[in-house]
Write a protein that holds these residues in place. Structure first.
Motif, PDB file in Angstrom:
ATOM      1  N   ASN A   1       0.618  -1.093   0.131  1.00 38.98           N
ATOM      2  CA  ASN A   1       0.219   0.093   0.128  1.00 38.98           C
ATOM      3  C   ASN A   1       0.758   1.052  -0.215  1.00 38.98           C
ATOM      4  N   LEU A   2       0.499   2.322  -0.648  1.00 41.54           N
ATOM      5  CA  LEU A   2       1.035   3.495  -0.765  1.00 41.54           C
ATOM      6  C   LEU A   2       0.652   4.236   0.383  1.00 41.54           C
ATOM      7  N   VAL A   3       1.573   4.869   1.282  1.00 38.06           N
ATOM      8  CA  VAL A   3       0.927   5.689   2.340  1.00 38.06           C
ATOM      9  C   VAL A   3       1.818   6.882   2.499  1.00 38.06           C
ATOM     10  N   ALA A   4       1.418   7.696   3.108  1.00 40.31           N
ATOM     11  CA  ALA A   4       1.944   9.170   3.245  1.00 40.31           C
ATOM     12  C   ALA A   4       2.838   9.130   4.421  1.00 40.31           C
ATOM     13  N   GLU A   5       4.069   9.695   4.098  1.00 37.38           N
ATOM     14  CA  GLU A   5       5.378   9.548   4.958  1.00 37.38           C
ATOM     15  C   GLU A   5       4.807  10.481   6.207  1.00 37.38           C
ATOM     16  N   ASP A   6       4.329  11.670   6.085  1.00 40.24           N
ATOM     17  CA  ASP A   6       3.922  12.581   7.019  1.00 40.24           C
ATOM     18  C   ASP A   6       2.556  12.596   7.230  1.00 40.24           C
ATOM     19  N   GLN A   7       1.862  11.974   8.272  1.00 37.25           N
ATOM     20  CA  GLN A   7       0.455  11.852   8.356  1.00 37.25           C
ATOM     21  C   GLN A   7       0.215  11.887  10.046  1.00 37.25           C
ATOM     22  N   VAL A   8      -0.402  13.110  10.456  1.00 40.24           N
ATOM     23  CA  VAL A   8      -0.617  13.181  11.805  1.00 40.24           C
ATOM     24  C   VAL A   8      -1.808  13.633  12.212  1.00 40.24           C
ATOM     25  N   GLU A   9      -2.363  13.148  13.498  1.00 37.75           N
ATOM     26  CA  GLU A   9      -3.676  13.926  14.306  1.00 37.75           C
ATOM     27  C   GLU A   9      -3.387  15.189  14.539  1.00 37.75           C
ATOM     28  N   VAL A  10      -4.209  16.118  14.610  1.00 40.99           N
ATOM     29  CA  VAL A  10      -4.132  17.248  15.184  1.00 40.99           C
ATOM     30  C   VAL A  10      -4.869  17.319  16.450  1.00 40.99           C
ATOM     31  N   LEU A  11      -4.245  17.747  17.673  1.00 41.33           N
ATOM     32  CA  LEU A  11      -4.894  17.570  19.028  1.00 41.33           C
ATOM     33  C   LEU A  11      -5.102  18.835  19.398  1.00 41.33           C
ATOM     34  N   ALA A  12      -6.173  18.939  20.361  1.00 39.93           N
ATOM     35  CA  ALA A  12      -6.654  20.213  21.032  1.00 39.93           C
ATOM     36  C   ALA A  12      -5.371  20.418  22.053  1.00 39.93           C
ATOM     37  N   GLU A  13      -4.644  21.499  22.488  1.00 39.10           N
ATOM     38  CA  GLU A  13      -3.858  21.878  23.191  1.00 39.10           C
ATOM     39  C   GLU A  13      -4.500  22.743  24.295  1.00 39.10           C
ATOM     40  N   ALA A  14      -5.671  23.291  24.409  1.00 38.65           N
ATOM     41  CA  ALA A  14      -6.225  24.071  25.259  1.00 38.65           C
ATOM     42  C   ALA A  14      -7.709  23.610  25.338  1.00 38.65           C
ATOM     43  N   GLU A  15      -8.435  23.910  26.691  1.00 38.75           N
ATOM     44  CA  GLU A  15      -9.622  23.661  26.735  1.00 38.75           C
ATOM     45  C   GLU A  15     -10.526  24.770  26.370  1.00 38.75           C
ATOM     46  N   GLY A  16     -11.731  24.257  25.686  1.00 36.64           N
ATOM     47  CA  GLY A  16     -12.607  25.540  25.298  1.00 36.64           C
ATOM     48  C   GLY A  16     -13.661  24.951  24.534  1.00 36.64           C
ATOM     49  N   ARG A  17     -14.630  25.820  24.122  1.00 34.65           N
ATOM     50  CA  ARG A  17     -15.701  25.591  23.122  1.00 34.65           C
ATOM     51  C   ARG A  17     -15.292  26.031  21.735  1.00 34.65           C
ATOM     52  N   VAL A  18     -15.646  25.262  20.631  1.00 39.99           N
ATOM     53  CA  VAL A  18     -15.220  25.376  19.383  1.00 39.99           C
ATOM     54  C   VAL A  18     -16.151  26.550  18.841  1.00 39.99           C
TER      55      VAL A  18
ATOM     56  N   ASP B   1      -7.801  15.923  22.797  1.00 38.74           N
ATOM     57  CA  ASP B   1      -8.852  15.452  21.821  1.00 38.74           C
ATOM     58  C   ASP B   1      -8.351  15.532  20.549  1.00 38.74           C
ATOM     59  N   ALA B   2      -8.609  14.505  19.453  1.00 35.08           N
ATOM     60  CA  ALA B   2      -8.352  14.619  18.176  1.00 35.08           C
ATOM     61  C   ALA B   2      -9.145  15.715  17.450  1.00 35.08           C
ATOM     62  N   LEU B   3      -8.958  16.463  16.532  1.00 38.06           N
ATOM     63  CA  LEU B   3      -9.635  17.345  15.915  1.00 38.06           C
ATOM     64  C   LEU B   3      -9.594  17.071  14.492  1.00 38.06           C
ATOM     65  N   PHE B   4      -8.336  16.901  13.694  1.00 43.14           N
ATOM     66  CA  PHE B   4      -8.233  16.746  12.421  1.00 43.14           C
ATOM     67  C   PHE B   4      -7.157  15.731  12.001  1.00 43.14           C
ATOM     68  N   THR B   5      -7.225  15.160  11.142  1.00 41.62           N
ATOM     69  CA  THR B   5      -6.176  14.419  10.384  1.00 41.62           C
ATOM     70  C   THR B   5      -5.533  15.206   9.247  1.00 41.62           C
ATOM     71  N   ILE B   6      -4.172  15.455   9.109  1.00 40.07           N
ATOM     72  CA  ILE B   6      -3.513  16.042   8.099  1.00 40.07           C
ATOM     73  C   ILE B   6      -2.656  15.055   7.424  1.00 40.07           C
ATOM     74  N   THR B   7      -2.615  14.936   6.253  1.00 39.05           N
ATOM     75  CA  THR B   7      -1.807  14.139   5.295  1.00 39.05           C
ATOM     76  C   THR B   7      -0.916  14.898   4.306  1.00 39.05           C
TER      77      THR B   7
END
Length: 404
Positions: A107-124, A233-239
Motif C-alpha cells: 500500500n502507498l502511504v503518506a510519510e507525513d500524516q498526523v492527528e492534530v490534537l487540542a492543546e487548550a480547553e474550550g468550546r469551538v 482531543d483529536a480534531l483533524f488528520t492532516i496528510t
C-alpha cells in the motif's frame, strides 16, 4: 379323398334343395380366387430384379457423391484429405528489449500524516477548513472561544507591568544604597515570576487557535462547531501527499543486486493502465530473522492525481534487461507438461515448433530457441491444430508484431 366325398354331398344337396344358382356362384368365386393367386406369384417372382436395379442405382449415386467430394477439394474449400482449412490469426516474431523484474505488492502511504490534537480547553467557536482542503504550515484550522484566555492574559500582563515598575525602582535605590541586597533580590524574583506567568497566559491564549503543523491536506475532520474540547482531543488528520512511499519485503537474494536510487515501476492495482515511476529510497541494513526478508522503502515520483494514500500497488524492480531478445506474443505459446510449443504459418500449413522460453513481460515472451525473428506465429485458432494442418489466415494486415 375330401373332394370325392364333397361332390356326392353337393349333388345330393342340389337334388334335394334345387339350389343350382348357389352352386354356380360358388364356382365363380373359386375361379376368381385361383386367378388372384397366380397373379401374386408372378409379381413375387419378378421383385428380385427390381431390388437389384434399385441397388445398382444406389451404388451409382454413392460413386457420384464420392467423385463430387474429390472435386470439391480442387475448389479450395477442403483439401485432398477432406479437411477444411482452420481460420487462424498470426503475428510477426520480432526483436526488442525485455526485462526481468522482482515484483511485490504494498500500500502507498503518506510519510507525513498526523492527528492534530487540542492543546487548550474550550468550546469551538468556528471551523476554518474542511476535509479535502489543502493547508499551509501554521494555517489556522479551528478557533476556540477566547474570552477566559484573553482575561487571564490581560491580568498576567498587568502583574508583569507592576513587577517591572517595582524592579526598576528597586534597582535605582539599590544603586544608591537605600535598599538592602535581599530586598532587591526579592524584587528581581517577583519580576521574573510575573514575566513567566504573562508568557504562559499568552501561550494559552494562542492555543485557542489550532494551527496546521505542516503543509498538507485535511483528510479527516473530527470536530464540530459548539463542541467542547479538552487538551488531547483529536480534531483533524492532516496528510502530506508528497512523498508517498511503499514498504515492501523481499528475499535476501533478490536484494543483493539492488541499490538506493534505483528506478522502479509502480502499477495501480485498481486500474492497471495507470503506471508511474518510483525509486528505491532506502534498503534496510538488517535481515528479518523470522521471515528472511529485507525491508525496501520505495518512493513514488510524481504520481498521477488518481493515486491516493492507501492505494494498493504492484512494485516492479528491474533485475536485468536483454536488449536484442526474440519475442513472441504470450497467447501463441501452448504448454504441455514439460514442453512448450507454437505453430508457425507456412504456405497455408501449420508447422509445430518446440520452443525454449526465457523472460516474460507484459504479454510478451522471450524465445531462446525453436523459431526465428520474422516468422509468422499463430496466436489464435491454434488450439486444435496439428503439425501439417491446413490453415487460413484471417485479417492478417491488422496483426501487430510481438516486438511492439
Amino acid at each position: 379323398m375330401e373332394a370325392r366325398m364333397e361332390a356326392p354331398m353337393v349333388g345330393a344337396l342340389v337334388r334335394r334343395k334345387g339350389l343350382i344358382p348357389l352352386v354356380v356362384a360358388i364356382l365363380i368365386v373359386a375361379g376368381v380366387g385361383v386367378g388372384l393367386m397366380l397373379r401374386s406369384k408372378a409379381a413375387s417372382g419378378g421383385g428380385g430384379d427390381a431390388e437389384q436395379s434399385d441397388d445398382a442405382k444406389s451404388g451409382k449415386s454413392e460413386n457420384a457423391a464420392a467423385a463430387g467430394g474429390a472435386g470439391a477439394g480442387k475448389g479450395g474449400e477442403v483439401n485432398g484429405e477432406g479437411k477444411a482449412p482452420v481460420p487462424v490469426r498470426i503475428a510477426s516474431i520480432g526483436v526488442a528489449p525485455i526485462s526481468s523484474y522482482v515484483s511485490a505488492t504494498a500500500n502507498l502511504v503518506a510519510e507525513d500524516q498526523v492527528e492534530v490534537l487540542a492543546e487548550a480547553e474550550g468550546r469551538v467557536a468556528s471551523l476554518l477548513v474542511e476535509e479535502g482542503e489543502s493547508v499551509g504550515r501554521g494555517e489556522a484550522l479551528v478557533q476556540l472561544v477566547r474570552g477566559d484566555a484573553e482575561m487571564a492574559a490581560a491580568k498576567a500582563r498587568v502583574r508583569a507591568g507592576n513587577a517591572g515598575v517595582a524592579w526598576e525602582r528597586a534597582k535605582e535605590m539599590h544603586a544608591r544604597g537605600l535598599v538592602s541586597q535581599g530586598d532587591y533580590d526579592r524584587t528581581v524574583m517577583e519580576k521574573e515570576v510575573a514575566d513567566q506567568e504573562m508568557a504562559e497566559a499568552e501561550w494559552r491564549l494562542s492555543k485557542t487557535t489550532v494551527r496546521a503543523p505542516f503543509e498538507g491536506v485535511i483528510t479527516v475532520r473530527k470536530v464540530g462547531v459548539g463542541q467542547h474540547v479538552r487538551p488531547g482531543d483529536a480534531l483533524f488528520t492532516i496528510t502530506d501527499f508528497d512523498p508517498l512511499i511503499a514498504r515492501i519485503y523481499l528475499p535476501e537474494r533478490d536484494v543483493l543486486a539492488l541499490s538506493e536510487g534505483r528506478e522502479v515501476r509502480l502499477t495501480l492495482r485498481a486500474a492497471e493502465a495507470i503506471r508511474f515511476r518510483g525509486r528505491i529510497r532506502q534498503i534496510s541494513p538488517v535481515v528479518d530473522t523470522a521471515t528472511g526478508t529485507v525491508k525496501v522503502t520505495v518512493e513514488a515520483v510524481s504520481p498521477p492525481a488518481a493515486v491516493r494514500p492507501g492505494a494498493f500497488v504492484t512494485v516492479d524492480i528491474v533485475k536485468s534487461t536483454r536488449h536484442d531478445a526474440t519475442l513472441l506474443p504470450r497467447e501463441a505459446v501452448l504448454r504441455e507438461l514439460q514442453e512448450s510449443h507454437v505453430f508457425i504459418a507456412e504456405n497455408g500449413v501449420a508447422r509445430k515448433r518446440v520452443v525454449t522460453l526465457g523472460i516474460e513481460e507484459a504479454g510478451r515472451v522471450e524465445v531462446l530457441s525453436g523459431v526465428e525473428a520474422g516468422e509468422q506465429v499463430i496466436v489464435a485458432g491454434q488450439g486444435g491444430l496439428r503439425d501439417g494442418s491446413p490453415v487460413k489466415v484471417m485479417d492478417a494486415p491488422a496483426v501487430k508484431s510481438a516486438a511492439m
